[in-house]
Scaffold this motif. Structure first.
Motif, PDB file in Angstrom:
ATOM      1  N   ARG A  11       0.922  -1.129   0.233  1.00  0.00           N
ATOM      2  CA  ARG A  11       0.064   0.091  -0.033  1.00  0.00           C
ATOM      3  C   ARG A  11       0.772   1.204  -0.019  1.00  0.00           C
ATOM      4  O   ARG A  11       0.339   2.232  -0.456  1.00  0.00           O
ATOM      5  CB  ARG A  11      -0.928  -0.138   1.188  1.00  0.00           C
ATOM      6  CG  ARG A  11      -1.779   1.076   1.278  1.00  0.00           C
ATOM      7  CD  ARG A  11      -3.140   0.551   2.134  1.00  0.00           C
ATOM      8  NE  ARG A  11      -3.919   1.795   2.724  1.00  0.00           N
ATOM      9  CZ  ARG A  11      -4.717   2.375   1.938  1.00  0.00           C
ATOM     10  NH1 ARG A  11      -4.743   2.282   0.529  1.00  0.00           N
ATOM     11  NH2 ARG A  11      -5.280   3.385   2.385  1.00  0.00           N
ATOM     12  N   THR A  16      -2.569   6.883  -3.944  1.00  0.00           N
ATOM     13  CA  THR A  16      -3.921   6.414  -4.028  1.00  0.00           C
ATOM     14  C   THR A  16      -4.578   7.033  -4.855  1.00  0.00           C
ATOM     15  O   THR A  16      -3.882   8.295  -5.400  1.00  0.00           O
ATOM     16  CB  THR A  16      -4.597   6.563  -2.487  1.00  0.00           C
ATOM     17  OG1 THR A  16      -4.346   8.126  -2.404  1.00  0.00           O
ATOM     18  CG2 THR A  16      -3.709   6.060  -1.363  1.00  0.00           C
ATOM     19  N   LEU A  17      -5.894   6.814  -5.212  1.00  0.00           N
ATOM     20  CA  LEU A  17      -6.647   7.121  -6.071  1.00  0.00           C
ATOM     21  C   LEU A  17      -7.108   8.778  -5.705  1.00  0.00           C
ATOM     22  O   LEU A  17      -7.208   9.762  -6.528  1.00  0.00           O
ATOM     23  CB  LEU A  17      -7.880   6.643  -6.295  1.00  0.00           C
ATOM     24  CG  LEU A  17      -9.032   7.130  -7.388  1.00  0.00           C
ATOM     25  CD1 LEU A  17      -8.571   7.013  -8.890  1.00  0.00           C
ATOM     26  CD2 LEU A  17     -10.223   6.129  -7.261  1.00  0.00           C
ATOM     27  N   GLU A  19      -5.383  10.907  -3.886  1.00  0.00           N
ATOM     28  CA  GLU A  19      -4.061  11.833  -4.148  1.00  0.00           C
ATOM     29  C   GLU A  19      -4.218  12.051  -5.526  1.00  0.00           C
ATOM     30  O   GLU A  19      -3.696  13.357  -5.643  1.00  0.00           O
ATOM     31  CB  GLU A  19      -2.902  10.817  -3.751  1.00  0.00           C
ATOM     32  CG  GLU A  19      -2.911  10.704  -2.154  1.00  0.00           C
ATOM     33  CD  GLU A  19      -1.488   9.731  -1.757  1.00  0.00           C
ATOM     34  OE1 GLU A  19      -1.236  10.025  -0.564  1.00  0.00           O
ATOM     35  OE2 GLU A  19      -1.271   9.121  -2.498  1.00  0.00           O
TER      36      GLU A  19
END
Length: 132
Positions: A11, A16-17, A19
């Protein structure tokens, strides 16, 4: 005994999406703020180039007239006789063929006493392109 540093999880290795969406939103906002200024500066630059091309061409016509005591028969004659390097470009219309040729008075020889732009619209200071 030494302890090993913890292994990064899968992770933590990427974005991340959320961000990525935040970064895209910031880039889109910057583009929305800068694009109108860019397009306005392009229009102002085209107007200035048009005015300068008209000034240079009119100066070449005047020099041709002073040298030969007649006006040129075409813009191409100014190029052939080396008064201009090439036909002037109308940057608003993006053409070198769209000029309005003003003929001299009937008692004068030649066909080109002046040129004007045929571009529709106005400059930033509300003058018609045809009046430059």
């Amino acid at each position: 005994m030494r302890s090993r540093p913890p292994k990064p999880s899968a992770r933590a290795a990427g974005f991340t999406l959320v961000e990525l969406l935040v970064v895209l939103a910031i880039v889109a906002t910057l583009l929305m703020l800068s694009l109108p200024r860019y397009t306005q500066s392009v229009e102002v630059a085209r107007e200035r180039v048009l005015v300068e091309n008209l000034r240079i061409t009119r100066d070449a016509i005047d020099k041709f007239h002073a040298d030969t005591l007649r006006y040129p028969d075409s813009l191409d004659e100014l190029v052939e006789k080396r008064y201009l390097r090439s036909r002037p470009m109308d940057p608003v219309l993006e053409s070198d063929q769209a000029w309005l040729i003003v003929t001299p008075p009937s008692e004068k020889k030649g066909q080109v006493a002046d040129i004007k732009s045929t571009a529709p619209g106005q400059t930033q200071d509300k003058r018609a392109f045809t009046e430059l």
